[in-house]
Design a protein around this motif. Sequence first.
Motif, mmCIF file in Angstrom:
data_model
loop_
_atom_site.group_PDB
_atom_site.id
_atom_site.type_symbol
_atom_site.label_atom_id
_atom_site.label_comp_id
_atom_site.label_asym_id
_atom_site.label_seq_id
_atom_site.Cartn_x
_atom_site.Cartn_y
_atom_site.Cartn_z
ATOM 1 N N GLU A 4 0.834 -1.194 0.000
ATOM 2 C CA GLU A 4 0.000 0.000 0.000
ATOM 3 C C GLU A 4 0.871 1.248 0.000
ATOM 4 O O GLU A 4 2.094 1.181 0.170
ATOM 5 N N VAL A 5 0.217 2.389 -0.188
ATOM 6 C CA VAL A 5 0.899 3.682 -0.133
ATOM 7 C C VAL A 5 0.581 4.314 1.211
ATOM 8 O O VAL A 5 -0.582 4.525 1.558
ATOM 9 N N LEU A 6 1.629 4.592 1.977
ATOM 10 C CA LEU A 6 1.477 5.221 3.280
ATOM 11 C C LEU A 6 2.356 6.456 3.334
ATOM 12 O O LEU A 6 3.546 6.408 2.980
ATOM 13 N N GLU A 7 1.760 7.569 3.796
ATOM 14 C CA GLU A 7 2.499 8.823 3.927
ATOM 15 C C GLU A 7 3.252 9.155 2.646
ATOM 16 O O GLU A 7 4.438 9.485 2.657
ATOM 17 N N GLU A 8 2.527 9.010 1.539
ATOM 18 C CA GLU A 8 3.011 9.361 0.204
ATOM 19 C C GLU A 8 4.220 8.520 -0.240
ATOM 20 O O GLU A 8 4.997 8.920 -1.102
ATOM 21 N N GLU A 9 4.336 7.299 0.323
ATOM 22 C CA GLU A 9 5.451 6.430 -0.043
ATOM 23 C C GLU A 9 4.949 4.999 -0.194
ATOM 24 O O GLU A 9 4.257 4.488 0.695
ATOM 25 N N PRO A 10 5.264 4.339 -1.321
ATOM 26 C CA PRO A 10 4.846 2.937 -1.480
ATOM 27 C C PRO A 10 5.540 2.038 -0.460
ATOM 28 O O PRO A 10 6.749 2.132 -0.254
ATOM 29 N N HIS A 11 4.748 1.173 0.178
ATOM 30 C CA HIS A 11 5.276 0.180 1.101
ATOM 31 C C HIS A 11 5.053 -1.190 0.465
ATOM 32 O O HIS A 11 3.983 -1.792 0.600
ATOM 33 N N ASN A 12 6.072 -1.690 -0.244
ATOM 34 C CA ASN A 12 6.009 -2.996 -0.914
ATOM 35 C C ASN A 12 6.523 -4.057 0.053
ATOM 36 O O ASN A 12 7.711 -4.337 0.119
ATOM 37 N N ARG A 13 5.608 -4.644 0.819
ATOM 38 C CA ARG A 13 6.010 -5.487 1.945
ATOM 39 C C ARG A 13 5.844 -6.978 1.690
ATOM 40 O O ARG A 13 6.381 -7.797 2.421
ATOM 41 N N VAL A 29 5.580 -5.211 -11.447
ATOM 42 C CA VAL A 29 6.139 -3.913 -11.063
ATOM 43 C C VAL A 29 5.541 -2.864 -11.981
ATOM 44 O O VAL A 29 5.708 -2.921 -13.197
ATOM 45 N N VAL A 30 4.792 -1.952 -11.396
ATOM 46 C CA VAL A 30 4.162 -0.902 -12.190
ATOM 47 C C VAL A 30 5.249 0.046 -12.675
ATOM 48 O O VAL A 30 5.993 0.629 -11.881
ATOM 49 N N ASN A 47 -8.625 12.704 -11.920
ATOM 50 C CA ASN A 47 -9.129 11.386 -12.300
ATOM 51 C C ASN A 47 -10.310 11.533 -13.268
ATOM 52 O O ASN A 47 -11.475 11.537 -12.872
ATOM 53 N N ASP A 48 -9.978 11.682 -14.559
ATOM 54 C CA ASP A 48 -11.006 11.750 -15.595
ATOM 55 C C ASP A 48 -10.432 11.151 -16.873
ATOM 56 O O ASP A 48 -9.329 10.593 -16.869
ATOM 57 N N TYR A 80 -2.211 6.161 -9.864
ATOM 58 C CA TYR A 80 -3.595 6.014 -9.408
ATOM 59 C C TYR A 80 -4.298 4.983 -10.291
ATOM 60 O O TYR A 80 -4.086 4.934 -11.503
ATOM 61 N N ASN A 81 -5.164 4.177 -9.671
ATOM 62 C CA ASN A 81 -5.961 3.245 -10.460
ATOM 63 C C ASN A 81 -7.178 3.952 -11.049
ATOM 64 O O ASN A 81 -7.336 5.179 -10.895
ATOM 65 N N GLU A 82 -8.067 3.174 -11.678
ATOM 66 C CA GLU A 82 -9.201 3.793 -12.374
ATOM 67 C C GLU A 82 -10.177 4.467 -11.419
ATOM 68 O O GLU A 82 -11.033 5.254 -11.839
ATOM 69 N N PHE A 83 -10.053 4.164 -10.108
ATOM 70 C CA PHE A 83 -10.934 4.793 -9.124
ATOM 71 C C PHE A 83 -10.272 5.985 -8.440
ATOM 72 O O PHE A 83 -10.828 6.556 -7.506
ATOM 73 N N GLY A 84 -9.065 6.309 -8.894
ATOM 74 C CA GLY A 84 -8.358 7.430 -8.300
ATOM 75 C C GLY A 84 -7.682 7.109 -6.991
ATOM 76 O O GLY A 84 -7.319 7.999 -6.228
ATOM 77 N N VAL A 85 -7.475 5.805 -6.731
ATOM 78 C CA VAL A 85 -6.839 5.370 -5.492
ATOM 79 C C VAL A 85 -5.368 5.073 -5.767
ATOM 80 O O VAL A 85 -5.028 4.401 -6.746
ATOM 81 N N ALA A 86 -4.503 5.556 -4.892
ATOM 82 C CA ALA A 86 -3.068 5.335 -5.071
ATOM 83 C C ALA A 86 -2.736 3.853 -4.924
ATOM 84 O O ALA A 86 -3.213 3.196 -3.993
#
Length: 601
Positions: free
Chosen positions: A174-183, A231-232, A323-324, A355-361
């Motif tokens: 997930e993305v936490l505090e504007e940083e990806p956490h790939n755990r 990997v995106v 997101n449009d 962001y995905n299609e729903f505007g979620v990071a």
Amino acid sequence: MHKIIANNFELDLSNVDITITEENSMFLDQYITKYSFPFSFDLSDEIKKYFEDIIDHRSKENTLEIPVVYVLGNIREAGVLYVDTLNTGVNLILKYGIEEFPNFSKKLAELGLQKVVTTDIYAHAKTIIPQTWPDVNYNFPQIHTDKIDTSDPMWQYFEKIYNNYKDGEFVINEVLEEEPHNRNLMLPVPYWLHILTQGFADAGYTLKGDVLNIEELKKKVMYADSDYHKVVDQVDIDQIVLGEDKVSSSGNQASFLTVVALPEKARYRVTGTAYISGRWKENTYIKLSYRGNTIWLASKREKKHHSGYLYSYDVNVIFDTINDSLPDELIIESSQYNNDEAIICDINISSMYIYNEFGVAIPNVVNNNTIDLSRVVPDKTFGSVVTVIKNWYNLDTELRGKEIWMNFIDSNINYDGAVDLSEFKTIPERTYNKGISFVLKFIEASEEKNNHQEVYYTADGFQTTGFVRDDKTIEIEIGAFPFKNEFRNGVQTAYAIESEKEKIYALLYSGLNDDALNLTDDPTPILLPDISQTFFSSWLNFRVNAINYKHTFYSYIESIKDLSSKSKIFNFGRYFIIKSLVKRQVKKDLYEVEIDQYTLK
């Protein structure tokens, strides 16, 4: 009766000079084809029509393989007929037996292994981990790994374990505090028995026998070196605007307008340097904008009289796309002194996350929601896996119609169904197996220090240390490498100490443990000290104590109509297991038979 049956013809072999050689796979650590030496037919009109595709000199056929059934007395075997040479006649070679099974040469990825599409890999895996084969064909056990370099900023939060599961949930990226956490990396691993049953089913056969009832094999899953996650791709654009890139000029003033297309909906960071040059009383500026909104600006108007100026500005700005469905562009706009040699800006535009299609990071490492087992198997053939299972559990394989039977070799150490050859009294050659020994071993690890313990067997029994091989030592190699468990970061589970794409790796998983965790089982039951005692003791005891008889005689087909390399025989007042069998037809229905055999107690 001695003949070959194909779909559209039969070849009568009753008057053909043909020699058939068979090896009993119980004595071998690999499957060996039963075969004939080349035998010939004259090109009669009847024969020509069978092979007309290659007889024509203009034919482009360079091989001919014909599926057939080989019949000798009561023995019927599926096989393949090959054209060897062609002149005034045709020379043929017959091959039959399990090694000629259609799928043995297929890669594991080609077997049609299970594929499942989910909407949430974490939720799906949570329903799988309490189960085992045959209820599920794959699973998600925790596996320690050093494959990922955690010094890379993208992986700094990775905990060096696949299928990381804590407090009743899989750890998510997930993305936490504007940083990806790939755990966590989710990696499905297929059960060996899914691969085995599907490999035969893919060719239209059903697996039967003891192999389906081996408790530890039911728990065995196969690990493979696979980059199963995605990997995106992050956006990384370098943009330089030079003085010569102006779009217009008037006197000493030049205008600049550069449009940079942004390929993803994302949070972007723009860094670098911007420059402004001008003259006294001239308005100059440079700005960055997105969708008409200024996101960064520098401007200058010098009131003090001088000949000119040049200023540089550090750029470090973050902005989000909208997101449009509209295209996204970063606009670089400037008005300043007209100088073709100048640098207007030198910046880098990079995505912090997408962001995905729903505007979620979303994090830049995404676990695949589709389970595709063809992507998580080693680069090996199906035949190699069947051979590994045969050697690991001391099994023999038999084709019965559309069924494949894999049973324990130990169950064949008996007198059942023996063929009586006591009418043939030619003197045999006898050899005593004094000093014979066996070594059971796995394939070697990438580093010698990680090799598994071998097991040595003689007439005195098993030992694991202090033994020396000699020229009478027979090696039985299991072409796989089981992972041991290791305690790391508070978790006791399998440790993938190496990862090679062409190696077969094994570990045990039988569902959630008593602490409701998806940890692998203790591998001791599949390591050689236990395996040797459980599956090899009776067979190796027979091998070291048996007397070898080699016997040649002549027989009409009636007396050997049930004789194959898998037969047990009675002669010289005792019982034998055949190791190899050669039958040469010397005239119609008469055979010279050579048997290499070992005594049963």
